[in-house]
Write a protein that holds these residues in place. Structure first.
Motif, PDB file in Angstrom:
ATOM      1  N   PHE A   1       0.815  -1.210   0.000  1.00  0.00           N
ATOM      2  CA  PHE A   1       0.000   0.000   0.000  1.00  0.00           C
ATOM      3  C   PHE A   1       0.854   1.269   0.000  1.00  0.00           C
ATOM      4  O   PHE A   1       0.346   2.354  -0.246  1.00  0.00           O
ATOM      5  CB  PHE A   1      -0.947   0.011   1.203  1.00  0.00           C
ATOM      6  CG  PHE A   1      -2.137  -0.890   1.032  1.00  0.00           C
ATOM      7  CD1 PHE A   1      -3.192  -0.504   0.226  1.00  0.00           C
ATOM      8  CD2 PHE A   1      -2.187  -2.120   1.664  1.00  0.00           C
ATOM      9  CE1 PHE A   1      -4.293  -1.329   0.062  1.00  0.00           C
ATOM     10  CE2 PHE A   1      -3.282  -2.952   1.506  1.00  0.00           C
ATOM     11  CZ  PHE A   1      -4.345  -2.563   0.698  1.00  0.00           C
ATOM     12  N   LEU A   2       2.127   1.128   0.299  1.00  0.00           N
ATOM     13  CA  LEU A   2       3.063   2.250   0.174  1.00  0.00           C
ATOM     14  C   LEU A   2       4.261   1.775  -0.638  1.00  0.00           C
ATOM     15  O   LEU A   2       5.118   1.048  -0.135  1.00  0.00           O
ATOM     16  CB  LEU A   2       3.525   2.745   1.547  1.00  0.00           C
ATOM     17  CG  LEU A   2       4.544   3.900   1.512  1.00  0.00           C
ATOM     18  CD1 LEU A   2       3.930   5.151   0.889  1.00  0.00           C
ATOM     19  CD2 LEU A   2       5.070   4.205   2.902  1.00  0.00           C
ATOM     20  N   THR A   3       4.300   2.176  -1.892  1.00  0.00           N
ATOM     21  CA  THR A   3       5.401   1.824  -2.794  1.00  0.00           C
ATOM     22  C   THR A   3       6.084   3.114  -3.208  1.00  0.00           C
ATOM     23  O   THR A   3       5.436   4.030  -3.729  1.00  0.00           O
ATOM     24  CB  THR A   3       4.886   1.059  -4.029  1.00  0.00           C
ATOM     25  OG1 THR A   3       4.126  -0.072  -3.586  1.00  0.00           O
ATOM     26  CG2 THR A   3       6.035   0.587  -4.882  1.00  0.00           C
TER      27      THR A   3
ATOM     28  N   GLN B   1      -3.676   6.926  10.072  1.00  0.00           N
ATOM     29  CA  GLN B   1      -3.617   5.809   9.122  1.00  0.00           C
ATOM     30  C   GLN B   1      -4.036   4.482   9.769  1.00  0.00           C
ATOM     31  O   GLN B   1      -4.541   3.584   9.094  1.00  0.00           O
ATOM     32  CB  GLN B   1      -2.208   5.643   8.543  1.00  0.00           C
ATOM     33  CG  GLN B   1      -1.814   6.657   7.501  1.00  0.00           C
ATOM     34  CD  GLN B   1      -1.506   8.015   8.095  1.00  0.00           C
ATOM     35  OE1 GLN B   1      -2.015   9.018   7.625  1.00  0.00           O
ATOM     36  NE2 GLN B   1      -0.680   8.067   9.130  1.00  0.00           N
ATOM     37  N   ALA B   2      -3.806   4.371  11.081  1.00  0.00           N
ATOM     38  CA  ALA B   2      -4.123   3.139  11.789  1.00  0.00           C
ATOM     39  C   ALA B   2      -5.523   3.150  12.403  1.00  0.00           C
ATOM     40  O   ALA B   2      -5.909   2.204  13.085  1.00  0.00           O
ATOM     41  CB  ALA B   2      -3.093   2.884  12.891  1.00  0.00           C
ATOM     42  N   ALA B   3      -6.291   4.216  12.156  1.00  0.00           N
ATOM     43  CA  ALA B   3      -7.645   4.289  12.698  1.00  0.00           C
ATOM     44  C   ALA B   3      -8.502   3.176  12.112  1.00  0.00           C
ATOM     45  O   ALA B   3      -8.318   2.754  10.966  1.00  0.00           O
ATOM     46  CB  ALA B   3      -8.264   5.650  12.397  1.00  0.00           C
ATOM     47  N   ALA B   4      -9.458   2.680  12.905  1.00  0.00           N
ATOM     48  CA  ALA B   4     -10.343   1.612  12.450  1.00  0.00           C
ATOM     49  C   ALA B   4     -11.079   2.037  11.171  1.00  0.00           C
ATOM     50  O   ALA B   4     -11.472   3.191  11.046  1.00  0.00           O
ATOM     51  CB  ALA B   4     -11.348   1.280  13.549  1.00  0.00           C
TER      52      ALA B   4
ATOM     53  N   PRO C   1      -7.440  -0.432   6.865  1.00  0.00           N
ATOM     54  CA  PRO C   1      -7.326  -1.392   5.752  1.00  0.00           C
ATOM     55  C   PRO C   1      -5.900  -1.626   5.273  1.00  0.00           C
ATOM     56  O   PRO C   1      -5.614  -2.678   4.695  1.00  0.00           O
ATOM     57  CB  PRO C   1      -8.180  -0.751   4.655  1.00  0.00           C
ATOM     58  CG  PRO C   1      -8.162   0.711   4.967  1.00  0.00           C
ATOM     59  CD  PRO C   1      -8.166   0.795   6.462  1.00  0.00           C
ATOM     60  N   THR C   2      -4.984  -0.667   5.493  1.00  0.00           N
ATOM     61  CA  THR C   2      -3.614  -0.849   5.022  1.00  0.00           C
ATOM     62  C   THR C   2      -2.726  -1.532   6.051  1.00  0.00           C
ATOM     63  O   THR C   2      -1.547  -1.760   5.793  1.00  0.00           O
ATOM     64  CB  THR C   2      -2.980   0.508   4.649  1.00  0.00           C
ATOM     65  OG1 THR C   2      -2.817   1.313   5.830  1.00  0.00           O
ATOM     66  CG2 THR C   2      -3.847   1.249   3.638  1.00  0.00           C
TER      67      THR C   2
END
Length: 381
Positions: free
Chosen positions: A154-156, A191-194, A197-198
């Motif tokens: 998801f991070l490239t 980004q880590a919030a429920a 998805p990543t």
């Protein structure tokens, strides 16, 4: 009693070692300071304030000054992962150069995607060169969470199409010290919030090395530069709390040093934004301030060259320096009340404990109610 003499001896040994190393910058810090219109007196005042912020005696002031001058001996690699670049902006966005930004610029910044001129293949070569040339010597700062789902795809990043997770692991392998700058790299952040998805995580959950977490969205420039200065002075990471945050910066609750604390104790609260209480600077607990549950030095260090911070500006603390704050601290404009939330509580130099803050929330609410009741009794009398 803490043995400051041993710490001073360690600092002297570290600075002597750095002074024998070649400078990686062509212009001495003193020249940069003079060109920016900052005199020696102001520099020594900054050194004194930095020593105090790091909980060091004033005898360390000359050492702070010397460490700042030797900062160009320490290579710094700064990675950007899943983030908004707000942490870099906190440090770099100033209408006039501050000593904090000048010290940061004096570090041998070998890689920083936001401010470097290189791009594409050249940028990748710069990073690879820095990691190889200064292996075992450089300080690694990481901004942003690490997406881990689907093996990090998801991070490239970059011309070679590496995942952020792969770049982080490669850079961490040869780092002398690692600093997670901001809540995203410390704990995953928004980004880590429920439902996440990543699979975004704080970097300490991806690499198997000690990490200093500088929670905050963003952290203040003093917390960033102060942590870098500690590493320069002592060659090691500072004393940490249970969430690996520097105790000198995150050792007290926002609530304890808030300028509105007196109104809390007096039972004077803002009931809704824009009311008379808001105009009079009353406590913001009833409109969602999370200061009693949050550990940070925002009230004392502030932002925008020390001019203000969210509570002073009229909005409650949202607890952004705490783990999982996006889920556990919301709704941001309503008090937590009786809901359980796990966090760290009072700390001493020898002991750090955890507890369920739901109990504290009940106590805080009860105290607030009691304060209001006592105030009404005084008014009736």
């Amino acid at each position: 009693m803490f043995n400051y003499q041993a710490l001073m001896d360690l600092c002297k040994k570290r600075l002597d070692k750095l002074s024998k190393m070649p400078a990686l910058k062509s212009t001495p810090l003193v020249d940069n300071i003079e060109q920016s219109g900052i005199n020696r007196r102001e520099f020594m005042k900054w050194s004194s304030l930095t020593a105090a912020a790091l909980a060091l005696p004033m005898e360390f002031t000359p050492m702070v000054a010397k460490a700042a001058e030797l900062a160009d001996r320490v290579p710094l690699v700064w990675l950007h992962l899943a983030e908004c670049t707000g942490c870099s902006e906190s440090l770099l966005r100033a209408d006039t150069p501050s000593l904090d930004t000048l010290i940061f610029e004096h570090l041998s910044l070998e890689y920083h995607e936001t401010i470097m001129a290189a791009a594409g293949w050249q940028a990748e070569e710069n990073l690879e060169h820095a990691l190889e040339t200064y292996k075992g010597q450089y300080l690694l700062a990481v901004e942003g969470a690490v997406p881990t789902a689907n093996n990090g795809t998801f991070l490239t990043v970059g011309a070679k199409g590496k995942t952020g997770m792969a770049i982080l692991k490669e850079a961490a392998d040869g780092a002398a010290g690692i600093v997670a700058v901001g809540t995203c790299s410390s704990f995953g952040g928004v980004q880590a919030a429920a439902p996440n998805p990543t699979g975004a995580k704080g970097i300490h959950k991806v690499i198997d090395k000690p990490v200093v977490n500088l929670g905050g969205c963003p952290p203040s420039e003093r917390n960033i530069v102060g942590t870098l200065m500690y590493f320069i002075m002592f060659g090691k990471l500072p004393p940490l709390d249970i969430y690996n945050r520097p105790r000198w910066a995150y050792g007290a609750r926002v609530h304890d040093n808030c300028e509105r604390r007196g109104h809390f104790d007096a039972g004077e609260f803002v009931e809704e934004f824009g009311d008379e209480g808001a105009k009079n600077g009353y406590c913001l607990f009833k409109v969602g301030c999370k200061g009693p549950y949050t550990y940070n030095n925002c009230p004392t260090q502030r932002f925008n060259s020390g001019t203000s911070w969210p509570v002073l500006a009229g909005h409650g603390c949202i607890g952004c320096s705490e783990p999982d704050f996006w889920d556990s601290m919301s709704e941001f404009e309503k008090p937590l009340g009786r809901r359980d939330i796990t966090s760290s509580l009072d700390k001493t130099s020898d002991y750090i404990g955890t507890a369920v803050l739901g109990i504290s929330a009940v106590g805080i609410t009860a105290h607030a109610v009691a304060s209001v009741f006592a105030k009404k009794l005084d008014e009736e009398e």
